[in-house]
Design a protein around this motif. Sequence first.
Motif, PDB file in Angstrom:
ATOM      1  N   LEU A  49       0.828  -1.212   0.000  1.00  0.00           N
ATOM      2  CA  LEU A  49       0.000   0.000   0.000  1.00  0.00           C
ATOM      3  C   LEU A  49       0.861   1.261   0.000  1.00  0.00           C
ATOM      4  N   ALA A  50       1.995   1.218   0.696  1.00  0.00           N
ATOM      5  CA  ALA A  50       2.892   2.381   0.721  1.00  0.00           C
ATOM      6  C   ALA A  50       3.442   2.660  -0.673  1.00  0.00           C
ATOM      7  N   ARG A  51       3.850   1.618  -1.387  1.00  0.00           N
ATOM      8  CA  ARG A  51       4.359   1.824  -2.751  1.00  0.00           C
ATOM      9  C   ARG A  51       3.267   2.346  -3.671  1.00  0.00           C
ATOM     10  N   ARG A  52       2.050   1.852  -3.498  1.00  0.00           N
ATOM     11  CA  ARG A  52       0.945   2.352  -4.310  1.00  0.00           C
ATOM     12  C   ARG A  52       0.688   3.832  -4.020  1.00  0.00           C
ATOM     13  N   GLU A  53       0.768   4.215  -2.753  1.00  0.00           N
ATOM     14  CA  GLU A  53       0.546   5.616  -2.389  1.00  0.00           C
ATOM     15  C   GLU A  53       1.638   6.511  -2.976  1.00  0.00           C
ATOM     16  N   ILE A  54       2.872   6.056  -2.911  1.00  0.00           N
ATOM     17  CA  ILE A  54       3.981   6.834  -3.478  1.00  0.00           C
ATOM     18  C   ILE A  54       3.776   7.030  -4.985  1.00  0.00           C
ATOM     19  N   ARG A  55       3.403   5.970  -5.688  1.00  0.00           N
ATOM     20  CA  ARG A  55       3.163   6.093  -7.139  1.00  0.00           C
ATOM     21  C   ARG A  55       2.038   7.087  -7.415  1.00  0.00           C
ATOM     22  N   ALA A  56       0.989   7.061  -6.591  1.00  0.00           N
ATOM     23  CA  ALA A  56      -0.141   7.970  -6.789  1.00  0.00           C
ATOM     24  C   ALA A  56       0.299   9.422  -6.618  1.00  0.00           C
ATOM     25  N   TYR A  57       1.110   9.694  -5.611  1.00  0.00           N
ATOM     26  CA  TYR A  57       1.585  11.064  -5.410  1.00  0.00           C
ATOM     27  C   TYR A  57       2.496  11.505  -6.556  1.00  0.00           C
ATOM     28  N   ARG A  58       3.343  10.624  -7.026  1.00  0.00           N
ATOM     29  CA  ARG A  58       4.210  10.975  -8.151  1.00  0.00           C
ATOM     30  C   ARG A  58       3.382  11.290  -9.395  1.00  0.00           C
ATOM     31  N   ARG A  59       2.306  10.539  -9.615  1.00  0.00           N
ATOM     32  CA  ARG A  59       1.427  10.841 -10.755  1.00  0.00           C
ATOM     33  C   ARG A  59       0.776  12.205 -10.576  1.00  0.00           C
ATOM     34  N   ARG A  60       0.347  12.528  -9.364  1.00  0.00           N
ATOM     35  CA  ARG A  60      -0.263  13.836  -9.108  1.00  0.00           C
ATOM     36  C   ARG A  60       0.710  14.966  -9.412  1.00  0.00           C
ATOM     37  N   LEU A  61       1.986  14.708  -9.204  1.00  0.00           N
ATOM     38  CA  LEU A  61       3.010  15.723  -9.481  1.00  0.00           C
ATOM     39  C   LEU A  61       3.455  15.716 -10.934  1.00  0.00           C
ATOM     40  N   GLY A  62       2.871  14.827 -11.726  1.00  0.00           N
ATOM     41  CA  GLY A  62       3.184  14.777 -13.147  1.00  0.00           C
ATOM     42  C   GLY A  62       4.533  14.172 -13.460  1.00  0.00           C
ATOM     43  N   LEU A  63       5.018  13.292 -12.612  1.00  0.00           N
ATOM     44  CA  LEU A  63       6.331  12.690 -12.813  1.00  0.00           C
ATOM     45  C   LEU A  63       6.226  11.405 -13.617  1.00  0.00           C
ATOM     46  N   ALA A  64       7.192  11.190 -14.485  1.00  0.00           N
ATOM     47  CA  ALA A  64       7.283   9.924 -15.214  1.00  0.00           C
ATOM     48  C   ALA A  64       7.735   8.836 -14.252  1.00  0.00           C
ATOM     49  N   PRO A  65       7.376   7.573 -14.525  1.00  0.00           N
ATOM     50  CA  PRO A  65       7.741   6.477 -13.603  1.00  0.00           C
ATOM     51  C   PRO A  65       9.219   6.380 -13.301  1.00  0.00           C
ATOM     52  N   ASP A  66      10.076   6.739 -14.253  1.00  0.00           N
ATOM     53  CA  ASP A  66      11.516   6.594 -14.050  1.00  0.00           C
ATOM     54  C   ASP A  66      12.212   7.920 -13.740  1.00  0.00           C
ATOM     55  N   ASP A  67      11.460   8.969 -13.447  1.00  0.00           N
ATOM     56  CA  ASP A  67      12.037  10.282 -13.157  1.00  0.00           C
ATOM     57  C   ASP A  67      12.637  10.267 -11.746  1.00  0.00           C
ATOM     58  N   PRO A  68      13.970  10.376 -11.599  1.00  0.00           N
ATOM     59  CA  PRO A  68      14.621  10.214 -10.289  1.00  0.00           C
ATOM     60  C   PRO A  68      14.571  11.472  -9.421  1.00  0.00           C
ATOM     61  N   VAL A  69      13.384  11.908  -9.079  1.00  0.00           N
ATOM     62  CA  VAL A  69      13.213  13.110  -8.265  1.00  0.00           C
ATOM     63  C   VAL A  69      13.597  12.799  -6.815  1.00  0.00           C
ATOM     64  N   SER A  70      14.393  13.678  -6.204  1.00  0.00           N
ATOM     65  CA  SER A  70      14.865  13.449  -4.838  1.00  0.00           C
ATOM     66  C   SER A  70      13.709  13.555  -3.845  1.00  0.00           C
ATOM     67  N   PHE A  71      13.857  12.842  -2.711  1.00  0.00           N
ATOM     68  CA  PHE A  71      12.732  12.645  -1.793  1.00  0.00           C
ATOM     69  C   PHE A  71      13.248  12.541  -0.370  1.00  0.00           C
ATOM     70  N   VAL A  72      12.615  13.286   0.546  1.00  0.00           N
ATOM     71  CA  VAL A  72      12.897  13.122   1.970  1.00  0.00           C
ATOM     72  C   VAL A  72      11.599  12.732   2.667  1.00  0.00           C
ATOM     73  N   ASP A  73      11.657  11.687   3.457  1.00  0.00           N
ATOM     74  CA  ASP A  73      10.521  11.225   4.256  1.00  0.00           C
ATOM     75  C   ASP A  73      10.735  11.736   5.667  1.00  0.00           C
ATOM     76  N   PHE A  74      10.049  12.840   5.988  1.00  0.00           N
ATOM     77  CA  PHE A  74      10.232  13.468   7.298  1.00  0.00           C
ATOM     78  C   PHE A  74       9.226  12.864   8.271  1.00  0.00           C
ATOM     79  N   GLY A  75       9.734  12.390   9.422  1.00  0.00           N
ATOM     80  CA  GLY A  75       8.887  11.653  10.347  1.00  0.00           C
ATOM     81  C   GLY A  75       8.730  10.223   9.867  1.00  0.00           C
TER      82      GLY A  75
END
Length: 235
Positions: free
Chosen positions: A11-37
């Motif tokens: 479910l966590a991976r599905r949620e991450i993919r959903a947020y990346r789609r909302r941001l208009g990112l391609a599946p292989d776009d290596p956008v940097s990410f910090v998980d705070f908390g």
Amino acid sequence: ASFFDMIKDILARREIRAYRRRLGLAPDDPVSFVDFGTGNGRYALAYKAVCPQAEVLAVDFASEPPAALTAEHSHVPYMHTPEFFADERKFEICYMRHVLEHVDNPLAFLRKMLGKLADGGSLILEVPNVRNGITRLFRAYSPSFYPPYHLHHFTGENLKSLLDSLSLSLSLSPIEYSIFQTEMPFMSNLLANMLGEPLNNRHRAAGVLLHPIQMIVDACVGERAALCAILTLRQ
């Protein structure tokens, strides 16, 4: 990992993919990410699994990393909160899942978090929605309140008011934001609270079976379990 942990990881991976789609990112776009908390590190590891080439950092208030991030296979570094804010690096996505309700001053904290965003970066946050249907029915038993650990309780209206105040306070670097609702399964925690017991696998199994009821009740009142917001710094 337990069966329930494997389900949560999926479910966590599905949620991450959903947020990346909302941001208009391609599946292989290596956008940097910090998980705070980051807690147990699940969402940092999920982002790394979804986008292996991305720079991923896990941050939390504990000085030591969770066990999952000390394993050799994780490849996700951990940083203590003071180190994170002292570090000069900026990230394209900052992710805060169920953090804002725990901090003393949400407005000041959000301003601090925005300072860790790269130009055009996005801050994603999620908080419990205290107007969801199950919380209205069961009130004090609902994990949406979680006293004394939740210092603030959010509705769509007061979250919008907070983000409007944030935008006004950043006149030189205004933000754009959107707010939406999502499901957050918590019937297992509700059952544990009602029975006065520590959360265990019996509660988790029952929670899975009862989750459709949560969704139906929330749909009837038009308020889902969690509020999400995506804030983007204008370039």
